[in-house]
Design a protein around this motif. Structure first.
Motif, PDB file in Angstrom:
ATOM      1  N   LYS A 118      49.729  95.819  -3.131  1.00 34.02           N
ATOM      2  CA  LYS A 118      49.500  96.781  -4.192  1.00 34.02           C
ATOM      3  C   LYS A 118      50.129  98.128  -3.831  1.00 34.02           C
ATOM      4  CE  LYS A 118      45.885  98.925  -7.005  1.00 34.02           C
ATOM      5  NZ  LYS A 118      44.421  99.055  -7.244  1.00 34.02           N
ATOM      6  N   ILE A 119      50.899  98.659  -4.756  1.00 31.08           N
ATOM      7  CA  ILE A 119      51.593  99.925  -4.535  1.00 31.08           C
ATOM      8  C   ILE A 119      50.903 101.013  -5.351  1.00 31.08           C
ATOM      9  CG2 ILE A 119      53.789 101.161  -4.691  1.00 31.08           C
ATOM     10  CD1 ILE A 119      53.806  98.856  -2.701  1.00 31.08           C
ATOM     11  N   GLU A 120      50.491 102.065  -4.701  1.00 33.07           N
ATOM     12  CA  GLU A 120      49.921 103.223  -5.384  1.00 33.07           C
ATOM     13  C   GLU A 120      50.981 104.313  -5.425  1.00 33.07           C
ATOM     14  OE1 GLU A 120      47.269 103.120  -6.931  1.00 33.07           O
ATOM     15  OE2 GLU A 120      46.090 101.503  -6.048  1.00 33.07           O
ATOM     16  N   ARG A 121      51.317 104.745  -6.605  1.00 35.02           N
ATOM     17  CA  ARG A 121      52.357 105.765  -6.776  1.00 35.02           C
ATOM     18  C   ARG A 121      51.703 107.102  -7.121  1.00 35.02           C
ATOM     19  NH1 ARG A 121      54.523 100.853  -8.324  1.00 35.02           N
ATOM     20  NH2 ARG A 121      56.565 100.399  -7.412  1.00 35.02           N
ATOM     21  N   TYR A 122      51.209 107.766  -6.062  1.00 33.51           N
ATOM     22  CA  TYR A 122      50.532 109.034  -6.242  1.00 33.51           C
ATOM     23  C   TYR A 122      51.487 110.224  -6.237  1.00 33.51           C
ATOM     24  CZ  TYR A 122      46.177 106.512  -5.254  1.00 33.51           C
ATOM     25  OH  TYR A 122      45.116 105.632  -5.291  1.00 33.51           O
ATOM     26  N   GLY A 123      52.782 109.941  -6.083  1.00 28.85           N
ATOM     27  CA  GLY A 123      53.736 111.029  -5.924  1.00 28.85           C
ATOM     28  C   GLY A 123      53.855 111.412  -4.455  1.00 28.85           C
ATOM     29  N   PRO A 137      69.215 121.201   4.187  1.00 28.58           N
ATOM     30  CA  PRO A 137      68.318 120.833   5.290  1.00 28.58           C
ATOM     31  C   PRO A 137      66.895 121.348   5.148  1.00 28.58           C
ATOM     32  CG  PRO A 137      69.839 122.570   5.956  1.00 28.58           C
ATOM     33  CD  PRO A 137      70.320 122.084   4.633  1.00 28.58           C
ATOM     34  N   ASP A 138      66.709 122.429   4.376  1.00 26.58           N
ATOM     35  CA  ASP A 138      65.366 123.009   4.260  1.00 26.58           C
ATOM     36  C   ASP A 138      64.666 122.637   2.958  1.00 26.58           C
ATOM     37  OD1 ASP A 138      65.761 124.354   6.710  1.00 26.58           O
ATOM     38  OD2 ASP A 138      66.780 126.007   5.693  1.00 26.58           O
ATOM     39  N   ALA A 139      65.281 121.782   2.154  1.00 23.42           N
ATOM     40  CA  ALA A 139      64.734 121.485   0.829  1.00 23.42           C
ATOM     41  C   ALA A 139      63.679 120.386   0.901  1.00 23.42           C
ATOM     42  CB  ALA A 139      65.853 121.072  -0.116  1.00 23.42           C
ATOM     43  N   GLU A 140      62.672 120.518   0.044  1.00 26.62           N
ATOM     44  CA  GLU A 140      61.694 119.463  -0.152  1.00 26.62           C
ATOM     45  C   GLU A 140      61.899 118.858  -1.532  1.00 26.62           C
ATOM     46  OE1 GLU A 140      57.952 121.454   0.325  1.00 26.62           O
ATOM     47  OE2 GLU A 140      57.894 122.148  -1.763  1.00 26.62           O
ATOM     48  N   VAL A 141      61.654 117.568  -1.633  1.00 19.67           N
ATOM     49  CA  VAL A 141      61.805 116.842  -2.892  1.00 19.67           C
ATOM     50  C   VAL A 141      60.421 116.478  -3.401  1.00 19.67           C
ATOM     51  CG1 VAL A 141      62.793 114.816  -4.018  1.00 19.67           C
ATOM     52  CG2 VAL A 141      64.020 115.918  -2.126  1.00 19.67           C
ATOM     53  N   ILE A 142      60.128 116.874  -4.641  1.00 18.37           N
ATOM     54  CA  ILE A 142      58.796 116.645  -5.203  1.00 18.37           C
ATOM     55  C   ILE A 142      58.879 115.489  -6.197  1.00 18.37           C
ATOM     56  CG2 ILE A 142      56.838 117.680  -6.396  1.00 18.37           C
ATOM     57  CD1 ILE A 142      57.964 120.416  -5.557  1.00 18.37           C
ATOM     58  N   ILE A 143      58.153 114.417  -5.893  1.00 12.83           N
ATOM     59  CA  ILE A 143      58.116 113.211  -6.715  1.00 12.83           C
ATOM     60  C   ILE A 143      56.781 113.181  -7.453  1.00 12.83           C
ATOM     61  CG2 ILE A 143      58.259 110.697  -6.738  1.00 12.83           C
ATOM     62  CD1 ILE A 143      60.785 111.915  -5.654  1.00 12.83           C
ATOM     63  N   PRO A 144      56.765 113.259  -8.781  1.00 13.88           N
ATOM     64  CA  PRO A 144      55.498 113.221  -9.517  1.00 13.88           C
ATOM     65  C   PRO A 144      54.835 111.848  -9.440  1.00 13.88           C
ATOM     66  CG  PRO A 144      57.317 114.045 -10.883  1.00 13.88           C
ATOM     67  CD  PRO A 144      57.918 113.417  -9.671  1.00 13.88           C
ATOM     68  N   PRO A 145      53.547 111.779  -9.742  1.00 13.45           N
ATOM     69  CA  PRO A 145      52.844 110.490  -9.703  1.00 13.45           C
ATOM     70  C   PRO A 145      53.077 109.681 -10.968  1.00 13.45           C
ATOM     71  CG  PRO A 145      51.328 112.213 -10.367  1.00 13.45           C
ATOM     72  CD  PRO A 145      52.647 112.898 -10.063  1.00 13.45           C
ATOM     73  N   ALA A 146      52.659 108.426 -10.907  1.00 11.01           N
ATOM     74  CA  ALA A 146      52.564 107.577 -12.087  1.00 11.01           C
ATOM     75  C   ALA A 146      51.095 107.237 -12.290  1.00 11.01           C
ATOM     76  CB  ALA A 146      53.384 106.310 -11.910  1.00 11.01           C
ATOM     77  N   VAL A 147      50.690 107.037 -13.534  1.00 14.38           N
ATOM     78  CA  VAL A 147      49.308 106.653 -13.804  1.00 14.38           C
ATOM     79  C   VAL A 147      49.105 105.186 -13.437  1.00 14.38           C
ATOM     80  CG1 VAL A 147      47.530 106.448 -15.589  1.00 14.38           C
ATOM     81  CG2 VAL A 147      49.140 108.361 -15.638  1.00 14.38           C
ATOM     82  N   ARG A 148      50.021 104.367 -13.873  1.00  9.37           N
ATOM     83  CA  ARG A 148      50.091 102.959 -13.518  1.00  9.37           C
ATOM     84  C   ARG A 148      51.552 102.571 -13.674  1.00  9.37           C
ATOM     85  NH1 ARG A 148      46.652 100.130 -18.296  1.00  9.37           N
ATOM     86  NH2 ARG A 148      47.826  98.282 -17.685  1.00  9.37           N
ATOM     87  N   HIS A 149      51.902 101.347 -13.327  1.00  8.03           N
ATOM     88  CA  HIS A 149      53.330 101.084 -13.260  1.00  8.03           C
ATOM     89  C   HIS A 149      53.999 101.120 -14.625  1.00  8.03           C
ATOM     90  CE1 HIS A 149      52.307  96.709 -13.938  1.00  8.03           C
ATOM     91  NE2 HIS A 149      53.461  96.733 -14.575  1.00  8.03           N
ATOM     92  N   GLU A 150      53.232 100.944 -15.721  1.00  3.88           N
ATOM     93  CA  GLU A 150      53.846 101.040 -17.044  1.00  3.88           C
ATOM     94  C   GLU A 150      53.928 102.476 -17.533  1.00  3.88           C
ATOM     95  OE1 GLU A 150      50.988  99.358 -16.555  1.00  3.88           O
ATOM     96  OE2 GLU A 150      51.267  97.240 -17.033  1.00  3.88           O
ATOM     97  N   ILE A 151      53.188 103.395 -16.906  1.00  5.46           N
ATOM     98  CA  ILE A 151      53.121 104.782 -17.359  1.00  5.46           C
ATOM     99  C   ILE A 151      53.587 105.661 -16.216  1.00  5.46           C
ATOM    100  CG2 ILE A 151      51.695 106.572 -18.404  1.00  5.46           C
ATOM    101  CD1 ILE A 151      49.690 104.381 -19.120  1.00  5.46           C
TER     102      ILE A 151
END
Length: 541
Positions: A118-123, A137-151
């Motif tokens: 099971k994969i939890e995509r919390y961002g 080199p100093d940058a951060e990448v922000i990945i938003p979450p998903a509610v579920r895999h369809e959303i």
């Protein structure tokens, strides 16, 4: 010292990014790709490619394209502090290079057999250098979450940016594109969501003279007393007056100030509406003498284009009718429709309503720009945080409709297909709805209020014109026993493959962004020795 943020929207049909000044919030530069770097025309093609060729290969194509796109922005990348990213769940998973099989296969038994946990995509917040993003080199990448895999994050962005999630009256919001994500907000706390695989026609692909929304694309067509006036996107992605023409033969009645090189999905919708209104189109046929509906600069619409666009429009209408039926509602119950995304912004809302892209009962239509890139901008500027998005995702209680297995969707789409592809009249459409124990479709409202909240799909392009960059990503394979007959080259409909000698072997190179993907494979079928296998190709460096 100027510090920058980069907003990246990973769409199914291409990548879009903007560099922003973190102190002033000003957009410094904008760049897009005309196509996606992974072979294929839609998300299903991308899924199949990643499963067959390998997730690592797909990730490398995405990361390399992002690096090239960032370089096109023309900023000092070492001064980038944040990269905000948004897109659907599959694209975001490939960008992170995390598990995708749970998105591709349904059923717990299948996933268990494959060994998929099971994969939890919390961002996540990741280091750019760890992801393979160069020069920052100093940058951060922000990945938003998903509610579920369809959303996914793009659906969260659609609901958050439009601010419809808390609406007290029923409304529907649709992100028009290759995959039409949609949500029905019932006004009582319930939210029904779905994603209709509309296909690439709404992005201007699979249309003979089609192209993505980019400078030179016809984005609208208007019937005037003189003739049909074409509206064409300029270098800032703002529609300008093009030529006025006679659609029956292409004769120029009045010359405009901007030239066209193709037509985008919104222009196709407008041409369809105008053609049907004037009697030049009776789906699926174009009724002119030469079978072509003529626009400016040699751009035209064919009967095949009508067929392709109709199937996309039909999938979308079947989608939001299915959501309403699932919620115990129908067309007269939803008075407000929100149109999101490039197609949702640029299309003439009344024309879209007239051909079935908007709920017939809508009295108010609100057009937004690209909510996905707006979310990425907010993340890049520090105006939105990952923690806030996680809280919002937890609050979002949605009931998701899987259209692929939903009987109501299947029944309605069969009617849409019959209307657009076989010419079934609408009175028979309503009669068949009654057989399915569904109410009549209903007529579009005559007095509709349209509110357009943006001029352009991308913010601030007036001050910094859009730079368009071919992704430049390629795949390479060494062919043992190839006689260089070039049948694969000649059979490729996208002109994506080439072959060249390489020592005692032959190297085949495929332009990944031009390749139609697993739904095509004409090159493999044409190979007389059956030695060409795209699944074994690697990213060409």
């Amino acid at each position: 010292m100027t510090e920058y943020g980069i907003a990246l929207d990973i769409g199914t049909s291409g990548l879009r990014c903007q560099a922003v000044d973190l102190e002033t919030g000003r957009t410094v530069s904008t760049a897009i790709t005309p196509r996606h770097p992974i072979p294929g025309m839609n998300v299903i093609d991308h899924v199949n490619f990643a499963l067959q060729s390998g997730r690592d290969v797909a990730n490398k194509l995405l990361i390399r394209c992002a690096n090239d796109l960032f370089a096109t922005l023309g900023i000092d990348l070492s001064k980038v502090k944040r990269v905000g990213v948004c897109g659907n769940t599959f694209q975001m998973s490939l960008f992170q290079n995390i598990e995708i099989r749970d998105l591709a296969y349904a059923g717990e038994n299948m996933l268990k057999a494959l060994g998929v946990e099971k994969i939890e995509r919390y961002g996540a917040i990741l280091k750019a250098s760890d992801m393979g993003l160069k020069g920052m080199p100093d940058a951060e990448v922000i990945i938003p979450p998903a509610v579920r895999h369809e959303i996914g994050a793009d659906a969260i962005a659609m609901l958050l940016i439009t601010e419809v999630a808390e609406a007290k009256e029923p409304c529907i919001v649709v992100d028009y594109g290759t995959n039409a994500e949609m949500a029905l907000i019932c006004g009582d706390g319930r939210i029904f969501t779905g994603s209709a695989a509309a296909g690439p026609a709404m992005e201007g692909q699979e249309i003979e003279k089609g192209m993505l929304a980019a400078p030179g694309a016809i984005s609208d067509v208007i019937i005037t007393p003189e003739g049909w006036k074409c509206m064409v996107l300029d270098d800032s992605m703002i529609p300008q007056e093009g030529d006025t023409i006679d659609p029956s033969d292409g004769k120029v009645i009045r010359r405009g100030s901007v030239r066209a090189r193709g037509i985008t999905g919104t222009g196709t919708v407008a041409a369809l509406y105008c053609g049907m209104k004037s009697g030049l189109i009776e789906p699926p046929k174009v009724k002119t003498k030469d079978g072509l509906l003529h626009l400016q600069d040699g751009v035209f619409i064919t009967s095949h284009d009508v067929d392709e666009a109709g199937k996309a429009i039909g999938a979308m209408r079947a989608g939001f009718l299915t959501l309403m039926h699932s919620a115990g509602m129908w067309t007269g119950d939803v008075k407000t429709a929100y149109m999101s995304g490039a197609s949702g912004l640029y299309v003439d809302a009344i024309k879209a309503l007239g051909i079935g892209m908007v709920c017939p009962g809508a009295e108010n239509i609100v057009q937004f720009g690209n909510t996905s890139i707006e979310m990425a901008r907010r993340l890049a500027l520090g105006q939105e945080t990952l923690e806030n998005l996680r809280v919002f995702a937890e609050k979002l209680k949605a009931e998701h409709c899987m259209f692929a297995t939903d009987e109501t969707f299947k029944n309605i789409y069969s009617l849409e297909f019959s209307v657009w592809c076989t010419g079934m009249p609408m009175d028979m459409y309503d009669m068949t709805l009654e057989m399915y124990e569904l109410p009549p479709l209903g007529e579009p409202m005559e007095d509709v209020k349209v509110t357009r909240l943006s001029k352009s799909d991308l913010p601030d392009t007036e001050s910094c014109p859009v730079k368009t960059m071919a992704s430049g990503t390629s795949l390479e394979g060494m062919l043992e026993g190839c006689m260089m007959c070039s049948k694969c080259v000649h059979r490729c409909p996208e002109k994506a493959i080439s072959v060249e000698p390489c020592g005692d072997r032959v190297r085949a190179i495929v332009k990944a962004d031009m390749c139609a993907g697993t739904a095509c494979r004409h090159c493999e079928k044409a190979c007389p020795g059956k030695i060409l296998h795209l699944d074994s190709f690697q990213v060409y460096l």
